[in-house]
Write a protein that holds these residues in place. Structure first.
Motif, PDB file in Angstrom:
ATOM      1  N   GLU A  11       2.993   0.545   3.424  1.00 21.14           N
ATOM      2  CA  GLU A  11       3.194  -0.610   4.009  1.00 21.14           C
ATOM      3  C   GLU A  11       3.050  -1.889   3.223  1.00 21.14           C
ATOM      4  O   GLU A  11       2.688  -1.669   2.129  1.00 21.14           O
ATOM      5  CB  GLU A  11       1.738  -0.841   4.993  1.00 21.14           C
ATOM      6  CG  GLU A  11       1.335  -0.122   6.134  1.00 21.14           C
ATOM      7  CD  GLU A  11       0.252   1.128   5.936  1.00 21.14           C
ATOM      8  OE1 GLU A  11      -0.932   0.658   5.030  1.00 21.14           O
ATOM      9  OE2 GLU A  11       0.766   2.316   6.068  1.00 21.14           O
TER      10      GLU A  11
ATOM     11  N   ASP B 128       2.913  -6.634   8.530  1.00 22.80           N
ATOM     12  CA  ASP B 128       3.575  -5.542   7.960  1.00 22.80           C
ATOM     13  C   ASP B 128       5.053  -5.719   7.665  1.00 22.80           C
ATOM     14  O   ASP B 128       5.968  -5.454   9.017  1.00 22.80           O
ATOM     15  CB  ASP B 128       3.342  -4.088   8.539  1.00 22.80           C
ATOM     16  CG  ASP B 128       3.940  -2.898   7.669  1.00 22.80           C
ATOM     17  OD1 ASP B 128       4.577  -3.366   6.646  1.00 22.80           O
ATOM     18  OD2 ASP B 128       3.485  -1.845   7.944  1.00 22.80           O
TER      19      ASP B 128
ATOM     20  N   ARG C   9       0.976  -1.254   0.037  1.00 24.07           N
ATOM     21  CA  ARG C   9      -0.044   0.031   0.136  1.00 24.07           C
ATOM     22  C   ARG C   9       0.910   1.307   0.132  1.00 24.07           C
ATOM     23  O   ARG C   9       1.583   1.427   1.061  1.00 24.07           O
ATOM     24  CB  ARG C   9      -0.872  -0.105   1.290  1.00 24.07           C
ATOM     25  CG  ARG C   9      -2.090  -1.109   1.121  1.00 24.07           C
ATOM     26  CD  ARG C   9      -3.059  -0.702   2.457  1.00 24.07           C
ATOM     27  NE  ARG C   9      -3.926  -1.849   2.676  1.00 24.07           N
ATOM     28  CZ  ARG C   9      -4.206  -2.027   3.955  1.00 24.07           C
ATOM     29  NH1 ARG C   9      -3.849  -1.057   5.045  1.00 24.07           N
ATOM     30  NH2 ARG C   9      -4.717  -3.069   4.203  1.00 24.07           N
TER      31      ARG C   9
ATOM     32  N   TYR D   9       2.124  -5.474   3.597  1.00 25.31           N
ATOM     33  CA  TYR D   9       1.670  -6.604   4.239  1.00 25.31           C
ATOM     34  C   TYR D   9       1.650  -8.218   3.453  1.00 25.31           C
ATOM     35  O   TYR D   9       1.416  -8.456   2.501  1.00 25.31           O
ATOM     36  CB  TYR D   9      -0.014  -6.651   4.367  1.00 25.31           C
ATOM     37  CG  TYR D   9      -0.201  -5.650   5.677  1.00 25.31           C
ATOM     38  CD1 TYR D   9      -0.148  -5.654   6.785  1.00 25.31           C
ATOM     39  CD2 TYR D   9      -0.699  -4.162   4.903  1.00 25.31           C
ATOM     40  CE1 TYR D   9      -0.373  -4.438   7.702  1.00 25.31           C
ATOM     41  CE2 TYR D   9      -1.087  -3.179   5.807  1.00 25.31           C
ATOM     42  CZ  TYR D   9      -0.843  -3.408   7.315  1.00 25.31           C
ATOM     43  OH  TYR D   9      -1.075  -2.414   8.116  1.00 25.31           O
TER      44      TYR D   9
ATOM     45  N   LYS E  61       7.441  -3.342   9.362  1.00 21.57           N
ATOM     46  CA  LYS E  61       7.776  -2.879  10.849  1.00 21.57           C
ATOM     47  C   LYS E  61       8.277  -4.324  11.481  1.00 21.57           C
ATOM     48  O   LYS E  61       8.665  -3.929  12.670  1.00 21.57           O
ATOM     49  CB  LYS E  61       6.446  -2.869  11.545  1.00 21.57           C
ATOM     50  CG  LYS E  61       5.601  -1.363  10.879  1.00 21.57           C
ATOM     51  CD  LYS E  61       4.592  -1.122  11.949  1.00 21.57           C
ATOM     52  CE  LYS E  61       3.981   0.278  11.155  1.00 21.57           C
ATOM     53  NZ  LYS E  61       3.145   0.063  10.207  1.00 21.57           N
TER      54      LYS E  61
END
Lengths: 330, 325
Positions: B71, B78, B10, B73, B81
């Protein structure tokens, strides 16, 4: 486009049974222990004004063939005639004169230009070598050449890193044109370029051919580019020409099983054609010890006994369309 | 494909800070990849396709790189992160990668068996003999003849096509959910390329691995992908199913690309090739407004001032162009 009635006249380049083996040495006395058979018994004519395409996979000898014509490599045996004269007998001075007539454009526009010289110097150097020592005269010629290949005047003082890949290839073209050659060997000249730029350079090469009556030997692994630009196409496999024909004939009626496999293998930008093809098995054998008989027999789907024992000669199977296969057409 | 996407990117922004400039190598890129699907990422040099892949793998050197937003995923997590320790478990195992150069991406001083074995050893606790069996299975899967023998070969003893098969075996060794293939056949000969493409399609059918296939070759993408994203100067210009994109390209850049390549048996020799004027832009000097505006044959005033939004068309394809906004 040249017309083929010209066949009564002399070809611009004629190769007669040209062989190039690169020796491999070994042992304590560095004796020759084997040879890479890069080009093996190639006979070929290039007619004035035509574009002869040469296709094949890596190691098939297509670049070596180009370098032999320029005498950047000396053939092991065979004859090379340029305008009817055997250039293998030329002395140094005559050879230097000959080099005005034939030029080469290389694949990689990044490594074939000296990064420390300006465009004026790069394009002007062949002029200097061939006797135009007056700087102003030389630069006037350089300007004209830049204009011909679609570069701007003010770019003359720039250095290669200041140009994009496509522009660099234009500089390479300008350098090749500097001495008004008759023959230009394009060795993968558009392969390193981005798709949108490739088309620009192909169009440029075609325009220049019409304008100056150039003859091209266009060496590439890209079958669709070769089809588009060439009048005739030769297909090489392991140092041999296996098929040679007018472009339309070769692409519509490929005869040799290797040519067929190559054309089948080329990916086409059309998802509806997906998976509808025959995939050739195996790898290209090493040119150090190529298979006996027909060199393609280890991968050929139609192989028979004779193919393993004897070498097939080139036979004319359609008009002006020759192929080296015992059994073709299939 | 009604399943939840395996990978969902995204608005990814990967920038590089170079000599005081911010280079937007990947700028606002979004796409999804479903299990068992192949998404093609095409574009010319410098369009950001390889940087997109490197960002997914967590291989962007920071600095000079930075993830300025977005992000990624993967399976609901994610990736951006995750700490490096967890990313290392995913990399090479859940997501693996095949590179362009089979010559330089294999270590010349180890046997190919050792190199494939290393991947298995890192991610799974197995005995030596079990690892050996797994390597042989992987080699057999990718069609390397006599795998028990070839295992002990060094890379230089293999041909380019065989080396690329080893790379694929390595990528598949841990049964990944997703594979990123960055120009995997560009360095190969046409007949060998055809073999490798067929192998990859075959393996995808057998294993259900999703593939992100990166290439500049529109012909290769047509062979492989269900969906295609066309990138230009860091942005996705068009995202559509392969069938839609090739039969009816919408973005002027896609149209230009497809018409500038000669097609076997289709392009008339009498006509000139159509070209896209100008040069592939440098990230140092991008035009204002639409990034393609300075080369676009349909450019209008608005294109030079404003950034066109991504628009969804009736056939669900996405196009970034004012012609459709």
């Amino acid at each position: 486009m040249p017309s083929y009635d010209e066949k009564t006249s002399t070809p611009l380049v004629r190769l007669k049974n040209v062989v190039k083996h690169f020796p491999i040495t070994g042992g304590i006395f560095l004796r020759q222990i084997a040879a890479v058979q890069a080009v093996d018994d190639v006979t070929l004519d290039i007619w004035p004004g035509e574009t002869l395409g040469l296709v094949g996979e890596s190691g098939c000898g297509k670049s070596t063939l180009g370098r032999l014509i320029l005498r950047l490599e000396e053939p092991t045996t065979g004859e090379i005639l340029f305008n009817g004269e055997n250039i293998l007998r030329y002395n140094k001075e005559k050879l230097r004169q000959l080099r005005r007539e034939m030029q080469i454009i290389f694949q990689d526009p990044f490594s074939s230009l000296n990064p420390r010289k300006s465009v004026a110097h790069i394009v002007g150097e062949p002029l200097y070598v061939h006797g135009i020592t007056d700087r102003r005269e030389r630069e006037a010629r350089v300007l004209k050449l830049l204009e011909v290949v679609g570069l701007k005047k003010e770019q003359m003082r720039r250095y290669p890193h200041q140009f994009s890949g496509g522009q660099r290839q234009r500089i390479g073209v300008a350098r090749a044109l500097a001495l008004n050659p008759k023959l230009i060997i394009c060795d993968e000249a558009v392969s390193a370029l981005d798709v949108s730029i490739q088309a620009q350079v192909i169009n440029l090469l075609r325009d220049l051919q019409q304008k100056f009556g150039l003859t091209y030997l266009f060496i590439s692994h890209n079958l669709s580019v070769v089809e588009y630009i060439s009048d005739r196409v030769g297909v090489m496999y392991l140092g041999k020409i296996v098929e040679l024909a007018p472009s339309e004939s070769l692409y519509i009626n490929p005869i040799h099983p290797y040519t067929k496999a190559l054309l089948e293998a080329a990916p086409v930008p059309d998802p509806s054609q997906r998976g509808k093809r025959f995939v050739l098995l195996g790898d290209v054998p090493s040119p150090i010890d190529p298979p006996r008989g027909c060199r393609f027999h280890t991968r050929c789907p139609h192989v028979k006994e004779i193919c393993r024992a004897e070498e097939p000669p080139l036979r004319e199977l359609l008009t002006d369309h020759v192929a080296a296969c015992f059994f073709a057409p299939f | 494909m009604l399943e939840r996407p395996l990978l969902e990117m995204r608005n990814l922004k990967t920038y590089f800070k170079v000599r005081g400039n911010i280079l937007k190598a990947v700028d606002d890129v979004s796409f999804t990849l479903a299990p068992g699907e192949t998404l093609g990422l095409v574009g010319e040099s410098g369009c950001g396709k390889s940087v997109t892949a490197a960002t997914i793998m967590g291989l962007i050197p920071i600095p000079p790189g930075m993830i300025a937003g977005g992000e990624i995923y993967f399976n609901g997590v994610d990736l951006l992160k995750l700490p490096e320790s967890r990313m290392r478990k995913i990399r090479g195992c859940d997501i693996s990668m095949i590179f362009q150069e089979p010559m330089t991406s294999l270590n010349p001083v180890f046997t190919v068996g050792d190199q494939v074995g290393e991947v298995i050893e890192l991610h799974e606790k197995l005995s030596r003999s079990e690892i050996r069996r797994r390597i042989i299975d992987a080699f057999r899967l990718v069609g390397i003849p006599a795998p028990e023998k070839r295992l002990d070969d060094y890379p230089h003893q293999m041909s380019g096509g065989m080396r690329q098969r080893v790379m694929i075996a390595m990528a598949l060794a841990c049964n990944p959910r997703m594979m990123i293939a960055d120009e995997p056949t560009t360095a190969l000969d046409v007949t060998i390329q055809a073999q490798i493409l067929e192998l990859m399609n075959d393996l995808k059918r057998k294993t259900g691995t999703a593939i992100l296939f990166i290439t500049h070759d529109l012909g290769v993408i047509a062979e492989m992908a269900q969906k295609v994203a066309v990138m230009y100067a860091g942005k996705v210009m068009e995202l559509a199913t392969a069938a839609d994109l090739y039969t009816e390209p919408k973005h002027p850049y896609t149209v230009g690309l497809l018409s500038s390549i000669p097609v076997l048996g289709k392009t008339s020799k009498k006509q000139r090739l159509s070209t896209i004027r100008g040069v592939v832009p440098s990230l140092f000097s991008l035009p204002p407004g639409c990034l393609f505006s300075d080369r676009c044959p349909e450019t209008r005033e608005i294109c030079q001032n404003e950034d066109p939004p991504m628009t969804t068309l009736a056939d669900k394809r996405l196009v970034r162009c004012f012609n459709y906004a």
